[in-house]
Scaffold this active site. Structure first.
Site, mmCIF file in Angstrom:
data_model
loop_
_atom_site.group_PDB
_atom_site.id
_atom_site.type_symbol
_atom_site.label_atom_id
_atom_site.label_comp_id
_atom_site.label_asym_id
_atom_site.label_seq_id
_atom_site.Cartn_x
_atom_site.Cartn_y
_atom_site.Cartn_z
ATOM 1 C CE LYS A 28 19.380 16.919 68.501
ATOM 2 N NZ LYS A 28 20.221 17.990 67.948
ATOM 3 C CB SER A 29 18.490 22.521 72.758
ATOM 4 O OG SER A 29 18.336 22.463 71.362
ATOM 5 N NE ARG A 33 21.539 25.980 74.591
ATOM 6 C CZ ARG A 33 21.506 25.511 73.329
ATOM 7 N NH1 ARG A 33 21.414 24.206 73.111
ATOM 8 N NH2 ARG A 33 21.561 26.334 72.302
ATOM 9 N N GLY A 101 26.296 19.160 65.455
ATOM 10 C CA GLY A 101 26.661 20.568 65.270
ATOM 11 C C GLY A 101 26.517 21.340 66.564
ATOM 12 N NE ARG A 129 25.579 20.868 60.248
ATOM 13 C CZ ARG A 129 24.767 20.796 61.303
ATOM 14 N NH1 ARG A 129 24.781 19.720 62.075
ATOM 15 N NH2 ARG A 129 23.958 21.787 61.579
ATOM 16 C CD GLN A 176 24.049 24.314 66.151
ATOM 17 O OE1 GLN A 176 24.896 24.485 65.283
ATOM 18 N NE2 GLN A 176 23.265 23.251 66.179
ATOM 19 C CG ASP A 327 16.180 21.361 64.534
ATOM 20 O OD1 ASP A 327 16.917 21.713 63.584
ATOM 21 O OD2 ASP A 327 16.534 21.407 65.720
ATOM 22 C CE LYS A 354 19.351 24.022 60.931
ATOM 23 N NZ LYS A 354 19.833 24.613 62.177
HETATM 24 C C1 S3P Z 1 20.294 24.090 68.208
HETATM 25 C C2 S3P Z 1 20.178 25.112 67.313
HETATM 26 C C3 S3P Z 1 19.716 24.928 65.938
HETATM 27 C C4 S3P Z 1 19.060 23.561 65.724
HETATM 28 C C5 S3P Z 1 19.832 22.455 66.380
HETATM 29 C C6 S3P Z 1 19.940 22.691 67.873
HETATM 30 C C7 S3P Z 1 20.772 24.388 69.573
HETATM 31 O O1 S3P Z 1 20.827 25.032 65.062
HETATM 32 O O2 S3P Z 1 18.921 23.294 64.339
HETATM 33 O O3 S3P Z 1 19.202 21.200 66.166
HETATM 34 O O4 S3P Z 1 20.628 23.540 70.470
HETATM 35 O O5 S3P Z 1 21.301 25.494 69.785
HETATM 36 P P1 S3P Z 1 21.332 26.457 64.481
HETATM 37 O O6 S3P Z 1 21.900 27.229 65.585
HETATM 38 O O7 S3P Z 1 22.365 26.066 63.442
HETATM 39 O O8 S3P Z 1 20.108 27.069 63.865
#
Ligand code: S3P
Length: 450
Positions: A28-29, A33, A101, A129, A176, A327, A354
């Site tokens: 997902k991350s 990106r 988020g 959030r 993030q 996570d 979260k």
């Molecule tokens: C993520 C960062 C994390 C994670 C989220 C994905 C990212 O959040 O919990 O599921 O892709 O940068 P935080 O930056 O709030 O820790």
């Protein structure tokens, strides 16, 4: 079905051994990106294995609204024709990031140093959030934010017309926030410096380097110092998205607690900033083996085999591992319920902000299912009952949180009685094929009759 829709109550029945290959979706991350950096490049970025979960689809839609051409070619193959750094157009519609988020915070960063305005919103979870953690550092570039009380969405950002580069120490361990500042730094002249005391996932740094940005990372006494030179021309890339270790956690943890199981997750991302869960499970006595370790698309990957582990024991999870498994605490707490002795999780305040307050969501649902949980502001403990001894039998509230819903469905697979979640809809945000994938392995998941 997105978390905006009608609830989808689901029940997970105790099941026999889980076996086979778990082809979990793309990370997902990295998927978010890929779309955002593709949109900030000049030319065509090709993405293979994009996660087609609702969170990422919302980011794709947002990139179109900012002027990029984003095309779905089917089967996880996507292309993005970018507008270049500083080339975002002003969207003529509100940007709805749904439950994500990551999506909203990274996109805010990406538009913050262009002379345009954009209004962001999301679902009830996202609109509750905290966003000040992102808009505070963006203000240093000259970006203005007008949101609801407490820095909540809906919120309008007015991008800085004449941005200044910044030096910023991230006050909470958050990839993030770090990423939002780096993406904003792309269109500021000069060097933007981000310092993080605790290492968080580093996909943004790796991918910015891959797209041709001048970015360096130095380990100092103050932590990781990341220096980015602004206003590069980003070069389009071909990205192979590795499978998501956070999604893999669900079939892996299920295999550890369902007697007789043997599950293989091929091609799982092994980036050390994401791998904390797997080290922790091994410390607890899990039978996990990495096979065929290799590098794909700049990220380390391997095939991960998980087998039923009869002798799991509770441990104190090292707090310095928290960022690398942030996570995964919900599903870890499920495994902990089947271990002997107590599992202690400290230094995890971030879990409270979260998609839900994850300590509260898991504590309430685990207690209802017969498991003892204690908690404080930034810690919690789960008292393990050992294999075969977790009662189950109750309904847990998903609280618009995909990982809470999936964690309780995993609990039901090895509990004495079925476990129900009030809404499985949010699972589609990150793991749209969870139900068929887990069912093919041998899980007994049933949707309530509508
Ligand atoms: C993520 C960062 C994390 C994670 C989220 C994905 C990212 O959040 O919990 O599921 O892709 O940068 P935080 O930056 O709030 O820790």
């Amino acid at each position: 079905m997105s978390s905006h829709g009608a609830p989808i109550p689901m029940t997970s029945h105790p099941c026999g051994p889980l076996s086979g290959n778990a082809d979990v979706p793309g990370d997902k991350s990295i998927s978010h990106r890929s779309l955002i950096l593709g949109a900030l490049s000049v030319g065509e970025t090709k993405i293979v294995g994009l996660l087609e979960g609702q969170d990422v689809l919302d980011t794709a839609k947002a990139m179109r609204a900012f002027g990029a051409e984003v095309t779905d070619h089917g089967g996880g193959n996507w292309t993005v024709n970018g507008v270049g750094v500083g080339g975002f157009a002003e969207p003529d519609q509100v940007i709805d990031c749904g439950n994500s988020g990551t999506g909203v915070r990274l996109i805010m960063g990406a538009m913050a140093t262009s002379p345009i305005s954009a209004t962001f919103t999301g679902d009830a979870s996202l609109n509750g959030r905290p966003m000040a953690r992102v808009t505070d550092p963006l203000a240093l570039f000259g970006t203005q934010a007008h949101g609801r009380a407490g820095g909540r969405l809906p919120m309008t950002l007015v991008g800085a017309a004449d941005p200044m580069p910044v030096e910023y120490t991230v006050p909470v361990p958050s990839a993030q926030v770090k990423s939002a500042v780096l993406l904003a730094g792309l269109n500021a002249p000069g060097k933007t410096v981000v310092i993080e005391a605790e290492a968080t996932r580093d996909h943004t740094e790796r991918m910015l380097a891959g797209f041709g940005a001048d970015i360096t990372v130095e380990q100092t006494d103050a932590g990781r110092v990341i220096t980015l030179t602004g206003q590069p021309e980003l070069k389009p890339q071909k990205i192979d998205v590795p499978r998501d270790p956070s999604s893999a956690a669900f079939p892996v943890c299920a295999a550890l607690i369902v007697p007789g199981s043997d599950v293989l997750v091929p091609g799982i991302g092994l980036n050390p900033t994401r791998a904390g869960l797997y080290a922790t499970l091994r410390d607890m006595g899990a039978d996990l083996t990495y096979e065929n370790e290799r590098i794909e698309g700049g990220e380390p990957v391997a095939d991960l085999r998980a087998r039923f582990s009869p002798d799991l024991k509770g441990i104190e999870v090292p707090p310095d591992r928290a960022a690398s498994m942030i996570d995964e605490y919900p599903v870890l707490s499920v495994v902990a319920a089947f271990a002997q002795g107590q599992t202690v999780m400290r230094g995890v305040k971030e879990l409270r902000v979260k998609e839900s307050d994850r300590i509260d969501a898991m504590a309430v649902g685990l207690r209802a299912n017969g498991v003892t949980v204690d908690e404080g502001p930034d810690w919690w403990t789960v008292t393990g009952l050992g294999h075969g001894n977790v009662p189950g039998g109750a309904t847990a509230a998903s609280q618009l949180d995909h990982r809470i819903a999936m964690s309780f469905l995993i609990l039901g697979m090895a509990a004495q009685n079925p476990v129900r979640v009030d809404d499985g809809g949010p699972i589609a945000t990150s793991f749209p094929i969870f139900e068929p994938l887990m069912s093919d392995l041998g899980a007994q998941l049933v949707r309530d009759a509508q």
